[in-house]
Design an enzyme around this catalytic site. Structure first.
Site, PDB file in Angstrom:
ATOM      1  N   HIS A  24     -24.946 -20.252 -25.087  1.00  0.00           N
ATOM      2  CA  HIS A  24     -25.039 -19.021 -24.306  1.00  0.00           C
ATOM      3  C   HIS A  24     -26.466 -18.482 -24.229  1.00  0.00           C
ATOM      4  O   HIS A  24     -27.415 -19.225 -24.028  1.00  0.00           O
ATOM      5  CB  HIS A  24     -24.069 -17.978 -24.852  1.00  0.00           C
ATOM      6  CG  HIS A  24     -22.636 -18.408 -24.852  1.00  0.00           C
ATOM      7  ND1 HIS A  24     -22.068 -19.124 -23.828  1.00  0.00           N
ATOM      8  CD2 HIS A  24     -21.648 -18.248 -25.775  1.00  0.00           C
ATOM      9  CE1 HIS A  24     -20.802 -19.359 -24.103  1.00  0.00           C
ATOM     10  NE2 HIS A  24     -20.533 -18.847 -25.279  1.00  0.00           N
TER      11      HIS A  24
ATOM     12  N   LYS B  17      -9.902 -19.464 -21.792  1.00  0.00           N
ATOM     13  CA  LYS B  17     -11.186 -20.186 -21.746  1.00  0.00           C
ATOM     14  C   LYS B  17     -11.356 -20.916 -23.081  1.00  0.00           C
ATOM     15  O   LYS B  17     -11.315 -20.298 -24.139  1.00  0.00           O
ATOM     16  CB  LYS B  17     -12.325 -19.180 -21.548  1.00  0.00           C
ATOM     17  CG  LYS B  17     -13.743 -19.729 -21.740  1.00  0.00           C
ATOM     18  CD  LYS B  17     -14.223 -20.470 -20.516  1.00  0.00           C
ATOM     19  CE  LYS B  17     -15.700 -20.822 -20.618  1.00  0.00           C
ATOM     20  NZ  LYS B  17     -16.580 -19.663 -20.402  1.00  0.00           N
TER      21      LYS B  17
ATOM     22  N   THR C 147     -17.758 -27.845 -27.397  1.00  0.00           N
ATOM     23  CA  THR C 147     -18.516 -28.893 -26.711  1.00  0.00           C
ATOM     24  C   THR C 147     -19.879 -29.055 -27.362  1.00  0.00           C
ATOM     25  O   THR C 147     -20.396 -30.167 -27.470  1.00  0.00           O
ATOM     26  CB  THR C 147     -18.678 -28.559 -25.224  1.00  0.00           C
ATOM     27  OG1 THR C 147     -17.388 -28.343 -24.647  1.00  0.00           O
ATOM     28  CG2 THR C 147     -19.376 -29.679 -24.481  1.00  0.00           C
ATOM     29  N   ALA C 148     -20.451 -27.947 -27.817  1.00  0.00           N
ATOM     30  CA  ALA C 148     -21.751 -28.016 -28.484  1.00  0.00           C
ATOM     31  C   ALA C 148     -21.686 -28.941 -29.691  1.00  0.00           C
ATOM     32  O   ALA C 148     -22.548 -29.814 -29.873  1.00  0.00           O
ATOM     33  CB  ALA C 148     -22.185 -26.613 -28.912  1.00  0.00           C
TER      34      ALA C 148
ATOM     35  N   SER D  80     -13.312 -24.603 -25.081  1.00  0.00           N
ATOM     36  CA  SER D  80     -14.325 -25.650 -24.981  1.00  0.00           C
ATOM     37  C   SER D  80     -13.711 -26.894 -24.371  1.00  0.00           C
ATOM     38  O   SER D  80     -12.548 -27.233 -24.637  1.00  0.00           O
ATOM     39  CB  SER D  80     -14.858 -26.007 -26.373  1.00  0.00           C
ATOM     40  OG  SER D  80     -15.490 -24.921 -26.989  1.00  0.00           O
TER      41      SER D  80
END
Length: 280
Positions: free
Chosen positions: A155, A53, A111-112, A55
């Site tokens: 999150h 997993k 991504t943030a 980004s």
């Protein structure tokens, strides 16, 4: 098979069935639980996990070795990262107040952070002063205590930031949705191109479907990795981040990914990632 994902409720909920050997034909997993900054780095290593997993912002750097899988990740609406400030800093109405300030982010290839850079290019012409990378669970305390001026959180922080007496400057997911009309791509599941990608995709989809069909089965497993969250926050987290795109990205999902990475590439923030590279 080696796999790496975060200990966050959405990931443990999705992968519970596979981790516990409940998916017919799926190989046994050797799991590494790690923060997104760590998994992004693992994907860049030559000896990284088979499935991981990461980004979406980190995706362009790993596409030669890893393929994007159309399921298992985090993409949706109303689930984007938040930029928070302390009540001590009056920035809520004027982003330009962040010029020259210290901002904490969860990963330079998250991504943030990518969304923050696209937003800041419009709103803070002079740029912020210093970007500090730290584990996402340390960001809100750092903003509260004044060691940084603002923090980019992801999150479950969207459910808990009020507990730290922090102020929301901007919901970057909302900004993205209003600007594009598309959902926000957050976390991608990728697998080594040498694997049977169709089979891996099937195992993950089966794990997602098992989680939906037996939501109580994963409860203890999910809670054991979400020790600082209440059961209510855990359920809210899962409800928000595990959705139709977790089972299948679909055309809307791919469109959202292409839009994000195309904008970022045009801004010189990531390498080019064409649709041809994203599908297999």
């Amino acid at each position: 098979m080696k796999i790496a994902f975060s200990p966050c409720p959405n990931d443990t909920f999705i992968f519970h069935a596979w981790v516990y050997g409940l998916i017919k034909g799926a190989p046994k997993l050797e799991v590494t639980y790690a923060d997104i900054d760590v998994t992004n780095s693992l994907a860049a290593d030559t000896g990284g996990p088979d499935v991981i997993k990461i980004s979406y912002a980190a995706l362009p750097w790993v596409l030669s070795e890893y393929a994007l899988l159309p399921c298992g990740g985090a993409l949706g609406r109303g689930c984007g990262p938040l930029l928070l400030t302390s009540d001590k800093l009056d920035t809520a109405c004027d982003p330009k107040m962040l010029a020259g300030r210290r901002v904490a982010v969860p990963s330079e290839r998250s991504t943030a952070y990518l969304l923050f850079r696209l937003w800041a290019a419009q709103k803070i012409p002079g740029g912020v002063g210093e970007i500090i990378v730290m584990p996402f669970h340390e960001i809100m305390p750092a903003v509260r205590d004044g060691s940084v001026d603002a923090g980019l959180v992801i999150h479950e922080a969207r459910f808990t930031y009020h507990m730290y007496k922090l102020t929301l400057m901007v919901d970057l997911g909302r900004w993205w949705e209003e600007d594009t009309g598309l959902p926000i791509p957050l976390g991608a599941i990728v697998a080594r191109r040498s694997l049977d990608l169709t089979a891996v995709t099937g195992w993950i989809r089966d794990s997602v479907r098992y989680a939906w069909a037996h939501p109580e089965a994963s409860r203890d497993y999910v809670l054991s990795h979400a020790q600082e969250m209440s059961p209510e926050v855990v359920q809210a987290h899962i409800k928000l981040y595990v959705n139709q795109f977790s089972e299948n990205l679909g055309e809307t999902g791919y469109q959202a990914v292409i839009s994000l990475l195309s904008r970022a590439s045009e801004a010189g923030l990531v390498p080019d990632a064409t649709l041809q590279k994203l599908r297999w």
